[in-house]
Design an enzyme around this catalytic site. Structure first.
Site, PDB file in Angstrom:
ATOM      1  N   LYS A  39       0.823  -1.217   0.000  1.00  7.34           N
ATOM      2  CA  LYS A  39       0.000   0.000   0.000  1.00  7.34           C
ATOM      3  C   LYS A  39       0.856   1.267   0.000  1.00  7.34           C
ATOM      4  CE  LYS A  39      -3.780  -2.438   2.224  1.00  7.34           C
ATOM      5  NZ  LYS A  39      -4.381  -2.817   0.952  1.00  7.34           N
ATOM      6  N   ASN A  42       2.633   1.617  -3.462  1.00  5.92           N
ATOM      7  CA  ASN A  42       1.654   1.979  -4.489  1.00  5.92           C
ATOM      8  C   ASN A  42       1.291   3.472  -4.375  1.00  5.92           C
ATOM      9  OD1 ASN A  42       1.653  -0.750  -5.099  1.00  5.92           O
ATOM     10  ND2 ASN A  42      -0.331  -1.172  -4.141  1.00  5.92           N
ATOM     11  N   THR A 216     -13.912   6.530   0.575  1.00  8.46           N
ATOM     12  CA  THR A 216     -13.981   6.066  -0.809  1.00  8.46           C
ATOM     13  C   THR A 216     -15.022   4.948  -0.896  1.00  8.46           C
ATOM     14  OG1 THR A 216     -12.147   4.521  -0.442  1.00  8.46           O
ATOM     15  CG2 THR A 216     -11.590   6.697  -1.306  1.00  8.46           C
ATOM     16  N   GLY A 247      -7.416   1.824  -4.614  1.00  9.45           N
ATOM     17  CA  GLY A 247      -7.526   2.734  -3.465  1.00  9.45           C
ATOM     18  C   GLY A 247      -6.200   3.414  -3.176  1.00  9.45           C
ATOM     19  N   ASP A 248      -5.110   2.693  -3.355  1.00 11.45           N
ATOM     20  CA  ASP A 248      -3.783   3.285  -3.127  1.00 11.45           C
ATOM     21  C   ASP A 248      -3.505   4.380  -4.153  1.00 11.45           C
ATOM     22  OD1 ASP A 248      -3.489   1.350  -1.159  1.00 11.45           O
ATOM     23  OD2 ASP A 248      -2.550  -0.057  -2.551  1.00 11.45           O
ATOM     24  N   ARG A 285      -6.435  -1.578 -15.918  1.00 10.24           N
ATOM     25  CA  ARG A 285      -5.151  -2.217 -16.238  1.00 10.24           C
ATOM     26  C   ARG A 285      -4.807  -3.234 -15.148  1.00 10.24           C
ATOM     27  NH1 ARG A 285      -2.094   3.597 -16.881  1.00 10.24           N
ATOM     28  NH2 ARG A 285      -3.058   4.198 -18.835  1.00 10.24           N
TER      29      ARG A 285
HETATM   30  O1  RIB Z   1      -3.792  -2.294  -1.784  1.00  9.99           O
HETATM   31  C1  RIB Z   1      -3.251  -3.248  -2.649  1.00  9.99           C
HETATM   32  C2  RIB Z   1      -1.979  -3.789  -2.087  1.00  9.99           C
HETATM   33  O2  RIB Z   1      -2.285  -4.503  -0.914  1.00  9.99           O
HETATM   34  C3  RIB Z   1      -1.269  -4.784  -2.971  1.00  9.99           C
HETATM   35  O3  RIB Z   1      -0.359  -4.177  -3.843  1.00  9.99           O
HETATM   36  C4  RIB Z   1      -0.644  -5.735  -1.983  1.00  9.99           C
HETATM   37  O4  RIB Z   1       0.746  -5.714  -1.995  1.00  9.99           O
HETATM   38  C5  RIB Z   1      -1.214  -5.361  -0.625  1.00  9.99           C
HETATM   39  O5  RIB Z   1      -0.337  -4.643   0.131  1.00  9.99           O
END
Ligand code: RIB
Length: 305
Positions: A39, A42, A216, A247-248, A285
Site C-alpha cells: 500500500k 503503491n 472512498t 484505493g492506493d 489495467r
Molecule cells: O492495496 C493493494 C496492495 O495490498 C497490494 O499491492 C498488496 O501488496 C497489498 O499490500
C-alpha cells in the site's frame, strides 16, 4: 512541493483465476504475473506519477532479489529511496488472486514491512522536510505515529487507515487520530473504526474526530467531510479488469494534489477528483504499481466531457 510516504512495499504475485477459490479448493490460474505492490509503495508511485511533487518513500525491504527489484522499480519512477531500509527479514510478498469480475483476494506476508517501528535520523529528516506526509496501516502503528510526530510545521499528515484493524482498539485510535489531518477510509474501514453499522452515522462520528475525512466508495465515488460540511465526488465510469491498488492510487494522487492544503472543501474535492480519475484509469489495467497512470492521462480524463 514534496511528499514523503511511510509504509509497506511488497512483491505482488498475481494469479488470474475464473473466480476466487473457496476453502479447501484448488483452481488452475489462467495466467500469472509479478509486480510492485504494497500500500505504501503503491501510494508513493501514485504521488510521483501525479507530477508536481518530489516523492520520497520510507519503508523496508529484505536483502534479497525481490527487495532489489522493488527498490529499482521505485527508483525508475524518480522516487527518493534513501529512506528505504534493508532489513534482516525477507521482502514483503502479497499473494493475489484476481477473478474475471476484477475482484481480488489478497494474503500479505509482511516480512521486512514489520521491521521498522521508528525512524532513524535520515528518515526523520526526509519526513520533516516534506510538505505532506502520508501513511497507511500495513506497517507497525508505532512507525506511523513516529512519522506523524516527525512532520514539519504546517505539513499535512494524511492517513489511509488500511487495513483498519489497528484502529479498532479505542486507545490506539485515540492516539493515532489525534495526529491526523486527513483520514482516508473505504466503506468497510469507516464502519470498523467508527464501531457502528450505519454509514452516515459513521461519517458523522469520524468527521468529529479528524479535521478532514474522505470515504472512498468504489464505483460510487467518495464522500468528503470537513467538520459539518459534506461533499460527494462521483467516480468516473469504467469497466474494471483489476481493482488491486486502486484505493492506493486514489490516496497517492489525492495527497500529491492536496499538497499543504488549504484544508477547505474546494481543495479537498479537487484532490479527490484527481484521485478518482487516476483510480478509474488504474482499474482498467492489471497490477498495482504498473497500473498507476501518468499525470497527462489523469489530466486528459479530468478534461473529458
Ligand atoms: O492495496 C493493494 C496492495 O495490498 C497490494 O499491492 C498488496 O501488496 C497489498 O499490500
Amino acid at each position: 512541493m514534496s511528499i514523503a510516504v511511510v509504509g509497506s512495499v511488497n512483491m505482488d504475485v498475481v494469479a488470474r483465476v475464473p473466480r476466487i477459490p473457496g476453502p479447501g479448493e484448488t483452481l488452475l490460474a489462467t495466467g500469472s504475473s509479478r509486480g510492485g505492490g504494497g500500500k505504501g509503495a503503491n501510494q508513493v508511485v501514485g504521488a510521483a506519477r501525479a507530477g508536481g511533487a518530489d516523492a520520497a518513500f520510507i519503508g523496508a525491504v529484505g536483502d534479497d532479489p525481490d527487495g532489489r527489484q522493488l527498490r529499482a522499480w521505485l527508483e525508475a519512477d524518480g522516487i527518493d529511496v534513501s529512506g528505504l531500509a534493508t532489513a534482516a527479514e525477507p521482502s514483503g510478498v502479497a499473494l493475489i488472486s484476481v477473478d474475471d469480475d476484477a475482484e481480488n483476494a489478497i494474503v500479505v506476508v509482511a516480512g521486512a514491512n514489520g521491521a521498522l517501528t521508528s525512524l532513524n535520523d535520515a528518515q526523520r529528516g526526509i519526513v520533516a522536510a516534506a510538505d505532506t506526509v502520508a501513511a497507511q496501516l500495513e506497517v507497525p502503528v508505532e512507525l506511523v505515529e513516529a512519522a506523524a510526530d516527525a512532520r514539519g510545521d504546517g505539513a499535512l499528515f494524511v492517513l489511509n487507515a488500511a487495513p483498519s484493524e489497528p484502529l479498532t482498539s479505542p486507545d490506539v485510535a485515540e492516539r493515532v487520530l489525534d495526529k491526523v489531518d486527513v483520514l482516508i477510509v473505504n466503506e468497510h474501514e469507516l464502519l470498523d473504526i467508527a464501531g457502528v453499522a450505519d454509514q452516515s452515522e459513521a461519517v458523522d462520528l469520524l468527521a468529529a474526530r479528524v479535521p478532514a475525512l474522505v470515504v472512498t466508495l468504489g464505483a460510487v465515488g467518495s464522500i468528503i467531510a470537513l467538520g459539518p460540511e459534506r461533499a460527494q465526488v462521483p467516480a468516473f465510469p469504467v469497466t474494471p479488469v483489476d481493482t488491486t491498488g486502486a484505493g492506493d492510487t486514489f490516496c497517492g494522487v489525492f495527497a500529491a494534489h492536496l499538497g499543504r492544503g488549504p484544508l477547505d472543501l474546494d481543495a479537498l474535492v479537487a484532490a479527490a477528483r484527481a484521485g478518482a480519475a487516476a483510480s478509474a484509469i488504474a482499474v482498467t489495467r492489471p497490477g498495482a504499481q504498473p497500473a498507476v497512470p501518468t499525470a497527462a492521462e489523469v489530466a486528459a480524463l479530468l478534461a473529458s466531457p
